[in-house]
Design a protein around this motif. Structure first.
Motif, PDB file in Angstrom:
ATOM      1  N   PRO A  37      63.548  37.763  54.240  1.00 33.28           N
ATOM      2  CA  PRO A  37      63.632  36.274  54.518  1.00 33.28           C
ATOM      3  C   PRO A  37      64.713  35.808  55.469  1.00 33.28           C
ATOM      4  O   PRO A  37      64.332  34.891  56.155  1.00 33.28           O
ATOM      5  N   GLU A  38      65.814  36.392  55.449  1.00 35.69           N
ATOM      6  CA  GLU A  38      66.964  35.991  56.357  1.00 35.69           C
ATOM      7  C   GLU A  38      66.652  35.975  57.752  1.00 35.69           C
ATOM      8  O   GLU A  38      66.581  35.329  58.815  1.00 35.69           O
ATOM      9  N   ALA A  39      66.073  37.295  58.172  1.00 33.32           N
ATOM     10  CA  ALA A  39      65.642  37.703  59.363  1.00 33.32           C
ATOM     11  C   ALA A  39      64.551  36.898  59.944  1.00 33.32           C
ATOM     12  O   ALA A  39      64.452  36.171  60.964  1.00 33.32           O
ATOM     13  N   LEU A  40      63.399  36.674  59.093  1.00 38.34           N
ATOM     14  CA  LEU A  40      62.524  35.786  59.439  1.00 38.34           C
ATOM     15  C   LEU A  40      62.887  34.346  59.502  1.00 38.34           C
ATOM     16  O   LEU A  40      62.094  33.866  60.588  1.00 38.34           O
ATOM     17  N   SER A  41      63.709  33.929  59.014  1.00 34.85           N
ATOM     18  CA  SER A  41      64.139  32.498  59.298  1.00 34.85           C
ATOM     19  C   SER A  41      65.098  32.233  60.613  1.00 34.85           C
ATOM     20  O   SER A  41      64.907  31.306  60.904  1.00 34.85           O
ATOM     21  N   GLN A  42      65.311  33.430  61.227  1.00 34.48           N
ATOM     22  CA  GLN A  42      65.994  33.276  62.777  1.00 34.48           C
ATOM     23  C   GLN A  42      65.054  33.312  63.757  1.00 34.48           C
ATOM     24  O   GLN A  42      65.323  33.266  64.772  1.00 34.48           O
ATOM     25  N   LEU A  43      63.695  33.550  63.491  1.00 34.80           N
ATOM     26  CA  LEU A  43      62.629  33.662  64.514  1.00 34.80           C
ATOM     27  C   LEU A  43      62.309  32.256  65.057  1.00 34.80           C
ATOM     28  O   LEU A  43      62.434  31.454  64.242  1.00 34.80           O
ATOM     29  N   ARG A  44      61.971  32.016  66.153  1.00 31.59           N
ATOM     30  CA  ARG A  44      61.621  30.971  66.567  1.00 31.59           C
ATOM     31  C   ARG A  44      60.205  30.660  67.314  1.00 31.59           C
ATOM     32  O   ARG A  44      59.554  31.439  67.582  1.00 31.59           O
ATOM     33  N   ASP A  45      59.601  29.515  67.202  1.00 33.45           N
ATOM     34  CA  ASP A  45      58.418  29.199  67.647  1.00 33.45           C
ATOM     35  C   ASP A  45      57.301  29.881  66.913  1.00 33.45           C
ATOM     36  O   ASP A  45      56.471  30.459  67.742  1.00 33.45           O
ATOM     37  N   VAL A  46      57.135  30.314  65.935  1.00 37.62           N
ATOM     38  CA  VAL A  46      56.221  31.209  65.291  1.00 37.62           C
ATOM     39  C   VAL A  46      54.818  30.310  64.856  1.00 37.62           C
ATOM     40  O   VAL A  46      55.000  29.208  64.491  1.00 37.62           O
TER      41      VAL A  46
END
Length: 64
Positions: A37-46
């Protein structure tokens, strides 16, 4: 119908992670889905329907 050509795997058994090339020259990645979840929260423009796959650096470096 899209056709795939197996390129390479970093698995000893030839399963995943693996890379394939489509008949149009695009690359398809088979691997473990990123679920942290922490890594996924850092993704942009999903965009809806997008998934994220972890690819070992060694697999990509093998194309140098």
């Amino acid at each position: 119908m899209m056709k795939l050509r197996f390129l390479r795997s970093s698995s000893n058994s030839g399963s995943c992670p693996s890379l394939y090339e489509t008949d149009s020259g695009d690359i398809v990645v088979q691997g473990y889905e990123l679920t942290d979840p922490e890594a996924l929260s850092q993704l942009r423009d999903v965009l809806p329907g997008e998934r994220f796959v972890v690819v070992p650096r060694s697999l990509l470096e093998s194309f140098k």
